[in-house]
Enzyme design. Structure first.
Site, PDB file in Angstrom:
ATOM      1  N   SER A 210       4.295   5.263   4.986  1.00 11.84           N
ATOM      2  CA  SER A 210       5.474   4.507   4.558  1.00 11.84           C
ATOM      3  C   SER A 210       6.169   3.865   5.764  1.00 11.84           C
ATOM      4  CB  SER A 210       6.409   5.440   3.792  1.00 11.84           C
ATOM      5  OG  SER A 210       7.423   4.723   3.171  1.00 11.84           O
ATOM      6  N   ASP A 368       3.163   0.817  -6.431  1.00  9.86           N
ATOM      7  CA  ASP A 368       3.954   0.938  -5.216  1.00  9.86           C
ATOM      8  C   ASP A 368       4.457  -0.449  -4.850  1.00  9.86           C
ATOM      9  OD1 ASP A 368       4.950   1.329  -2.669  1.00  9.86           O
ATOM     10  OD2 ASP A 368       3.094   2.085  -1.801  1.00  9.86           O
ATOM     11  N   HIS A 398       4.037   5.345  -4.820  1.00  6.13           N
ATOM     12  CA  HIS A 398       4.584   5.548  -3.487  1.00  6.13           C
ATOM     13  C   HIS A 398       5.146   6.961  -3.332  1.00  6.13           C
ATOM     14  CE1 HIS A 398       5.790   3.938   0.407  1.00  6.13           C
ATOM     15  NE2 HIS A 398       6.729   4.868   0.336  1.00  6.13           N
TER      16      HIS A 398
END
Ligand SMILES: *[C@@H]1O[C@H](CO)[C@@H](O)[C@H](O)[C@H]1NC(C)=O
Length: 428
Positions: A210, A368, A398
């Site tokens: 991320s 995501d 995500h």
């Protein structure tokens, strides 16, 4: 007659109360999710827990208590995790016996070093530098899972793993976290340090998830293009990285704007915080007012580097249309210079920079908002001549890569981690 009615009412009261409560809880928890997401109720519960903790945090902030971020972040001192990915036990249960853990500093930056049990005597080991995610602020949500991951990588792949404790929002913003990571990386790659830990200089990776994937990509670009650094990373492994701020209306941002736990407006807020900008700019960024077409600072060349109409495969473009506004708010990029800085948005780097990047693994999830950031980066690196593995998961969302430690465990998360470990095993 009257008394029996009364009795019935009395008896019904708890039933009605329970029913009302159940319905309101279900209403609070329920979110419509795509059919390809497995264990949907589990994800709804996680999302409800996130929502509740955010509400409590705002309440605490509103009451003037000490900052939320400080209370949930990643202090190495209070690190309690000692499990491996997939352990169902809480801390202490699934100890990886041989992995040695030390909290030290690299060039003044706190790091946690995980050394594998197999001795360095005579044979060299792999090295991996890891930047945890958590939106440049909430190191805490990532704490236990990244600790478990580091232990697993160290143990199973005979790797010296270094997890960097870079500084976070709200104390600092861009470029400080990036510079912390870069300084730690340069120190890690110095021949003396690699020799000290018996690490093979040809087998050193940089990785992150991320916002940590953002930092890994940015640091990899800088190291690969810096002639004063003699040992380079041999691979980069990016897990659903955040890579660009020019377009918050990519097909994945639109398709997944309501999928937990990274909602579209939330990601824009994280960017604004990271770039040290005013949060009131969020509505303008959401409509791409910062990157309008009449904008001299956003050259056609720069725009082409994030042009999903060219860079995405047809399957992911579907029937989406690009959102490029005419006038917008031209002052915005002057106000927030980080918006056009490739050290914050690695997708903005030119092809000559990308060409020098190491072999790449990019994990992307269908559900995501950051999916297209990863897919576009994979394509651009490939176009620049870099060997890229794009590990795309149709049922991924995500955050699931971190959801591998009790009580937030998902099968899809464990599968993603397994795929990542296998790729490292074969390529590092
Ligand atoms: C975006 O820019 C246009 C043109 O300058 C302006 O009219 C509009 O209010 C802006 N949108 C937002 C959400 O600020």
């Amino acid at each position: 007659m009257r008394s029996s009615l009364l009795r019935l009412k009395m008896r019904l009261r708890p039933v009605l109360l329970t029913l009302t409560l159940t319905v309101s809880v279900a209403y609070y928890v329920y979110i419509p999710l795509p059919a390809s997401i497995q264990e949907p109720w589990r994800l709804m519960l996680v999302a409800a827990a996130f929502r509740t903790s955010m509400h409590l945090a705002s309440l605490r902030d509103w009451l003037g208590c000490d900052g939320y971020f400080k209370s949930v972040r990643w202090p190495p001192e209070s690190f309690d995790g000692s499990g491996k990915v997939g352990d169902s036990s809480e801390s202490g249960g699934g100890v990886v016996p041989g992995v040695k853990v030390s909290d030290i500093t690299f060039a003044g930056i706190p790091v946690r070093v995980y050394e594998p049990p197999a001795g360095g005597e005579g044979h060299l080991r792999r090295g991996l530098m890891y930047f945890y995610g958590g939106d440049w602020a909430l190191g805490g949500t990532e704490r236990r899972s990244s600790d478990a991951l580091s232990r697993t990588v160290s143990d199973e792949l005979n790797t010296v793993v270094v997890s960097v404790v870079y500084r976070l929002y709200p104390e600092v913003h861009f470029p400080v976290p990036y510079l912390d990571c870069l300084a730690a990386a340069k120190h890690f790659l110095s021949p003396e340090l690699l020799a000290k830990y018996a690490i093979d200089p040809e087998r050193v990776a940089v990785s992150g998830a991320s916002t940590g994937g953002n930092l890994a990509a940015a640091v990899a670009q800088e190291i690969s293009n810096d002639d004063t650094v003699s040992v380079k990373f041999s691979i980069q492994a990016l897990i659903y990285p955040a890579l660009q701020t020019l377009d918050f209306n990519t097909p994945s941002y639109l398709q997944n704007q309501g999928i937990p736990v990274l909602y579209r407006p939330l990601m824009v807020r994280f960017w604004l915080r990271y770039l040290g900008a005013d949060l009131s700019l969020q509505p303008q960024l959401l409509v791409n007012n910062h990157s309008s077409s009449h904008h001299s600072a956003v050259s056609p060349e720069l725009r082409a580097r994030t042009d999903w109409t060219v860079l995405l495969p047809p399957k992911h473009k579907r029937n989406h249309r690009p959102l490029v506004v005419g006038r917008g708010s031209p002052g915005l990029v002057k106000e927030v210079p980080g918006l056009l800085d490739a050290r914050a948005s690695p997708l903005l780097a030119g092809p000559e920079v990308l060409a020098k990047c190491p072999r790449t693994y990019i994990l992307t999830c269908e559900h995501d908002v950051l999916r297209d950031d990863g897919l576009m980066y994979a394509r651009r690196l490939q176009d620049a001549g870099v060997t890229v593995t794009n590990d795309h998961h149709e049922d991924g969302f995500h955050g699931c890569f971190s959801f591998t430690v009790w009580p937030v465990e998902f099968d899809v998360g464990r599968r993603l981690v397994r795929g990542y470990l296998n790729w490292l095993q074969n390529n590092l």
